[in-house]
Design an enzyme around this catalytic site. Structure first.
Site, PDB file in Angstrom:
ATOM      1  N   GLU A 120      46.345  25.998  65.463  1.00  0.00           N
ATOM      2  CA  GLU A 120      47.160  26.324  64.295  1.00  0.00           C
ATOM      3  C   GLU A 120      46.440  26.062  62.972  1.00  0.00           C
ATOM      4  OE1 GLU A 120      51.052  24.733  64.732  1.00  0.00           O
ATOM      5  OE2 GLU A 120      51.606  25.098  62.650  1.00  0.00           O
ATOM      6  N   SER A 154      58.683  25.392  58.375  1.00  0.00           N
ATOM      7  CA  SER A 154      59.889  24.693  58.829  1.00  0.00           C
ATOM      8  C   SER A 154      59.777  23.228  58.461  1.00  0.00           C
ATOM      9  CB  SER A 154      60.021  24.816  60.341  1.00  0.00           C
ATOM     10  OG  SER A 154      60.153  26.155  60.692  1.00  0.00           O
TER      11      SER A 154
END
Lengths: 768, 427
Positions: free
Chosen positions: B190, B245
């Site tokens: 990521e 998020s």
């Protein structure tokens, strides 16, 4: 000669006692009620000084704590009005000052001034917080603790009062409605290095909107049962597993409340109140621990204290703050909590009253848990009142800073249960004694004994659930609490009658006994004397098994001598004899135990023997009554009677001053050598033999204590559990002689005040 | 994070002025205001260059090897699924069958900017390269299955064997893709992806980053100002704060060297979640619009509420927030606040906190440059300006907050680069 620590309670009536107190503390000598108030965004915290109305407590005054919701400031003002009104009845103070801090000190300044007719002096909030914190950290034992549920025992108290070098620099994260982060450096300089507006008020506000709970405590209670994973988006929800590469577990919160919006609109309001409560609680405390950690990093600080009314002794909050600090610091920093967490500011404001800061150095402070307040039902810790006592200090002959009084670690739940059960089971005996004391004083108010029973039993119940609510649980703490409860309910020396009776019979026997001993060949004397001490030590109304025998009249000095056997493991009298014969000792201190046969037939002949070896003897007795322990005042009266018929004692006591009586400053059957009276400490500086007598002082406590000079521990196993744990049998007598370890003395800084300074302090003391 | 509200995307499509577009939200004048602002923001960004210069360095797709797989890259986060589509020239395909499929794929993608319930294509973010054009598509993660079926309809799916992917979803949905579509997920880390994408655009795409002038005395102070880079100076080190998020904070030392130094669970999904829980507002964009109208003084406890004025000795002004939502701890305030007030308080609360965590970390590593990325900032001018102000305030102007045109797409873009470019394959 009267004790400086207590009011002479012998043969006195309660009403007479209070008269006596007034003589001891004339009006112009006494301190008026002083109030410190900290009015925050949500809560108003009050700390006030009150004159102690109880004659039997070790104290002249006490610090009290209470709080109100700021919304209901009127209630708070009414309360303060009452306090001030009552004080005005005894003291006329034209310009009464109220110290106030917190935002409300500004906002309600005029209101307080007008309603209470006081001069409101506003003190800086941050300064008050730090003043309060420094006071607690230095003065109150077991104030500071760490909390981590990943440990077998989550709550661990900081054992010793911290050194200045270790303390600074530190940061205080004060979590109220909002959050302030304050850094304090050595010179006491403080700086507000940051803050956060995500604080207790945020949690309270959000949960007011999202749950049906009416109070903050209800909200916290909800959170205890909730599962945050039903509301929060976890790393596992995103990854389906750990993201181990960067060290994130699948249970790590990726996004607080992140699951809510994923629901269909009609389901979004259908989360459980418990779950959202826990989620938001985590959100706030995780965030705070992170910000606190970052601030600590930035300022290179290793100690992080958390204070303020948000924490509320709530295990979930403390655990998550602790976890956060541990996580971010990779275990190098621990979050520190304070039992009086919410009262730092108010306490600081109180201390800002003229003279208090200077006075605190010259006084002792002892926490009293009889009216201990747990901030709510979920709190695992309690806030005790702080009694102001004469300054206590380290006993100068303790070997090291690592001294710990308690022999038994009661962290084992079974042991906890055993001792709490034991105290519970035998409570009625104390109640009976208390009742008969009432009768002998022609007092008929049996409610007092009932409430003593209730109050102590309630404490035991609290301790069953939260063993460490009042600091680390120990036999000592249970005993002290029982005495505090008795005194709080107005009971004095409830064993007075027993003690008088035993003293009378023992004194009748003494002349004969002394004659017999004097007639013994020199080499047999010591052994007999030690046997007598151990036999005398059997007369212990505090030991349950013995209590029964004594009550039934089944025990006398001769039968006790037969009952007590020499311990196989702990009896090295010969070593003591050898040292004694080498004339090594010049001054001995004996910490004495029970009244009656113990002191009269055991200790006095033994002391007389030591005196005959040209050793000065200090008898150290409790200042305050507890069970049938001999008090300082009892002992003075006994010695005076003995001097009337025994020349050696008379010469030593009245002529040469070789026999001395000191008070320990304590009212406990145990002995905490970190807290003895300054007079005693001063007198013991050149002592080269320490003798400790009795189960409470030499077994429950100090069994492992090491001294820089030689020491002798004399006691009898009167409890089966203690005997078993230490390796002995019931009624084994121990005579444990240990050579001193003259390596390093204790840090002199621990005993900062000399006798003269203490006397000096008396002039403007709190009224002890 | 955000649910995707398409209001301003629709109205702004085909370059029509919003005034002439009919839309259900246009009725409210305040809505116009916020739309106006967002559109102004988009126009401003649009005026920034949108090409990759010196792209030869960057894009080395071997056209002979073209297959449909390599045209896509995905970043499946906790809330949003970001998809990259590389539109190459169709003549690149030698295989006729593939060429037909590619045409059909293009047709699926370009026939609309609005896919199913949640999908959109960020038209103004697309980047032209010499060999084609990179497009940016966004779906809600919970609708990732719809995304696949909408984009890959007409047998296309059968010809896709592998998709390069990053984000937590690359693990979570791996099994699903294999079972349902027979597609293998090729996973990329990521943060490696995020930084590859970001560094590439900072290096090759002019005007990728911008800042706000926080001096309110200047006209147009709220206009984004493109950053100007001195080519002789390295862009490293910097702090990257990715607000999706949740929040991740990365200390980026150089091209290949970074560390995740911090993070926070208070991020975009917290905002959306609490908006949904506390108000009747159901979408991210509506919440942003509402926050413009709200007055958080009805919600927050201010320094003035506690002190009755400012707290002088520590220089805390009366209107400073002491405790977000602090007013609700008093029961009687419950009715006084509107949804808009609550949205405003939530937005400022979360933004402030992100700003503080970012600032503290920048201080800790002695960094003067902070980039903010992530989809929480998508069309979120209010939050960006608040961040810019917060960072300026705390650092006394020492540290500047920078924002990025491709807010949340760097992970997907980086994955695309890593998957296709030999330059990265050796790393």
């Amino acid at each position: 000669m009267s004790s400086r620590f207590t009011f002479n309670a012998t043969d006195a009536h309660i009403i007479e006692l209070s008269k006596y107190r007034q003589i001891a503390f004339p009006k112009n000598y006494r301190k008026p009620v002083q109030i410190g108030i900290d009015i925050g965004g949500s809560l108003a915290k009050v700390v006030w000084y009150s004159q102690n109305t109880n004659s039997y407590a070790a104290t002249g005054g006490r610090l009290n704590f209470t709080k109100f919701e700021t919304e209901n400031i009127d209630k708070c003002i009414e309360f303060l009005k009452e306090i001030i009104k009552k004080d005005n009845e005894t003291i006329n103070l034209p310009h009464r000052v109220l110290k106030a801090t917190g935002g409300g000190a500004h906002k309600f300044n005029k209101l307080l001034n007008e309603e209470l007719n006081v001069i409101v002096e506003t003190e800086d909030e941050m300064e008050c917080l730090i003043t309060g914190l420094n006071f607690l950290v230095h003065k109150i034992p077991y104030e500071v603790f760490t909390y981590s549920e990943s440990e077998a025992e989550p709550m661990v108290f900081e054992e010793k009062v911290i050194d200045e070098e270790e303390l600074y620099p530190y940061i205080l994260v004060n979590i109220g409605s909002g959050v302030s982060i304050i850094k304090v450096t050595e010179d006491g300089k403080l700086e507000r290095i940051g803050g956060s507006s995500l604080g207790g008020g945020t949690l309270w506000g959000l949960l007011s909107l999202l749950t049906s709970a009416q109070t903050f405590d209800e909200m916290l209670e909800l959170s205890k049962k909730g599962k945050n994973e039903n509301v929060d988006m976890l790393v596992g929800d995103i990854y389906g597993e750990d993201y181990s590469k960067i060290g994130l577990k699948s249970s790590t919160i990726a996004s607080s409340c992140g699951k809510i919006f994923k629901k269909k609109p009609e389901e979004r309001k259908e989360f459980k109140e418990e779950d959202i409560s826990r989620s938001l609680l985590y959100m706030i405390s995780n965030n705070l621990s992170q910000i606190a950690y970052l601030m600590a990093q930035l300022h290179q600080v290793k100690r992080i204290y958390f204070g303020g009314c948000f924490i509320r002794g709530h295990p979930v909050i403390m655990n998550s703050l602790s976890f956060g600090i541990r996580f971010w610091s990779k275990g190098t920093i621990k979050a520190l909590f304070l039992r009086h967490e919410g009262y730092l500011g108010a306490l600081g404001a109180f201390l800002k009253h003229h003279g208090n800061i200077q006075e605190q150095e010259l006084l002792g402070f002892s926490e009293n848990f009889t009216k201990a307040e747990r901030i709510n039902t979920t709190a695992i810790n309690a806030v005790g009142l702080i009694d102001i006592v004469p300054k206590l200090t380290y006993f100068p002959l303790i070997l090291s800073d690592e001294y710990h009084p308690d022999t038994f670690d009661l962290s084992d739940p079974e042991l906890q249960k055993y001792w709490i059960d034991t105290f519970d089971k035998n409570l009625h005996k104390m109640v009976d004694m208390a009742l008969s004391w009432l009768h002998t004083h022609f007092l008929t108010n049996t409610d007092n004994s009932k409430s003593f029973e209730d109050i102590y039993r309630k404490h035991l119940q609290v301790l069953r659930r939260e063993p460490n609510a009042y600091g680390p649980l120990s036999v000592r703490s249970l005993l002290i609490l029982r005495e505090q409860c008795l005194h709080e309910m107005g009971f004095g020396d409830i064993f007075e009658h027993v003690k008088q009776e035993e003293k009378r019979t023992a004194l009748e026997t003494l002349p004969n006994l002394l004659k017999k001993i004097d007639a013994l060949p020199e080499n047999e004397k010591l052994s007999v004397l030690i046997d007598n001490v151990l036999a005398g030590n059997m007369f212990d109304w505090g030991a349950n098994e013995v209590h029964n025998m004594l009550q039934k009249g089944e025990l006398n000095f001769d039968s006790a001598k037969i009952k007590v056997k020499k311990s196989e493991k702990y009896f090295n009298l010969n070593e003591f004899r050898e040292s004694l014969e080498l004339n090594q000792y010049h001054k001995a201190v004996i910490f004495v135990d029970n009244s009656g046969a113990d002191i009269v037939l055991g200790i006095i002949p033994f002391a007389r023997y030591l005196l005959s070896h040209n050793i000065d003897v200090i008898l150290a007795a409790n200042s305050l009554p507890c069970v049938n322990d001999v008090t300082y005042n009892d002992l003075i009266s006994i010695i005076e009677q003995v001097t009337s018929f025994d020349k050696p004692i008379n010469d030593a006591y009245n002529i040469y001053g070789k026999l001395m009586v000191y008070e320990t400053g304590s009212g406990s059957p145990c002995l905490d050598l970190r807290n003895v009276s300054c007079d005693l400490a001063e007198a013991c500086e050149n002592v080269d033999l320490v003798i400790i007598e009795g189960m409470g002082r030499a077994m429950h406590t100090n069994f492992h204590a090491k001294f820089i000079c030689d020491s002798l521990k004399l006691a009898v196993f009167k409890n089966a559990s203690v005997a078993k744990t230490l390796g002995g049998n019931m009624y084994d007598g121990i005579c444990l002689f240990e050579k001193g370890e003259k390596i390093i003395g204790i840090a002199k800084s621990k005993r900062s005040n000399t006798f003269n300074e203490i006397l000096e302090a008396g002039r403007f003391s709190f009224s002890c | 994070m955000p649910t995707i509200n398409k209001a301003h995307i629709k109205r702004n499509s085909e370059d029509k002025s919003f005034k002439t577009t009919s839309n259900e939200h246009a009725s409210s004048s305040t809505n116009n205001e916020i739309l106006n602002e967002v559109i102004k923001h988009q126009y401003a960004l649009k005026s920034f260059a949108r090409t990759i210069e010196n792209y030869e360095d960057l894009i080395e797709l071997d056209t002979k090897q073209y297959n449909l797989d390599s045209l896509f890259a995905m970043d499946i986060g906790g809330s949003l699924c970001k998809i990259i589509f590389f539109e190459c020239k169709s003549e690149n395909f030698e295989n006729t069958e593939l060429k037909e499929l590619f045409k059909s794929l293009k047709n699926n993608i370009f026939s609309t900017e609005d896919y199913g319930f949640s999908g959109i294509r960020d038209r103004y973010k697309s980047i032209k390269t010499k060999t084609g054009c990179i497009h940016f598509i966004l779906f809600e993660t919970q609708r990732v299955k719809n995304a696949v079926e909408l984009l890959f309809q007409n047998d296309i799916i059968k010809n896709i064997k592998q998709i390069s992917c990053t984000g937590g979803g690359s693990y979570k949905f791996e099994e699903y893709f294999r079972e349902h579509y027979n597609i293998e997920i090729k996973k990329y880390d990521e943060f490696k992806s995020l930084l590859t994408g970001l560094n590439a655009l900072l290096k090759y795409s002019p005007n990728e980053s911008y800042h706000y002038n926080i001096d309110k005395t200047i006209n147009d102070f709220d206009k984004p100002i493109p950053d100007v880079y001195d080519n002789s100076k390295s862009i490293f080190p910097y702090l990257l704060v990715n607000v999706g998020s949740g929040v991740s904070v990365l200390h980026v030392k150089d091209e290949n060297n970074f560390e995740r130094v911090s993070g926070s669970g208070i991020g975009g999904a917290t905002f959306s979640g609490l908006v949904n829980a506390l108000t009747n507002i159901n979408s991210f964009d509506e919440a942003l619009q509402a926050s413009r109208k709200g007055n958080s003084a009805n919600v927050n406890m201010l320094v003035g509420d506690i002190y009755g004025g400012e707290y002088q000795s520590f220089n805390l002004p009366a209107n400073m927030v002491a405790s977000f939502f602090g007013k609700f701890s008093k029961n009687d305030s419950l009715d006084k606040a509107s949804d808009a007030d609550i949205c405003n308080a939530l937005l400022v609360m979360i933004t402030n906190n992100v700003g503080q965590v970012a600032y503290l970390n920048a201080m800790r590593y002695n960094l003067t440059k902070i980039y903010f990325s992530g989809n929480f900032l998508r069309s979120n001018v209010v939050a960006m300006k608040a961040l810019a102000n917060a960072i300026h305030f705390w650092s006394h102007g020492e540290i500047q907050a920078h924002f990025l045109k491709h807010e949340g797409y760097f992970g997907a873009l980086g994955t695309f680069f890593l998957n296709n470019l030999s330059q990265y394959n050796n790393i």
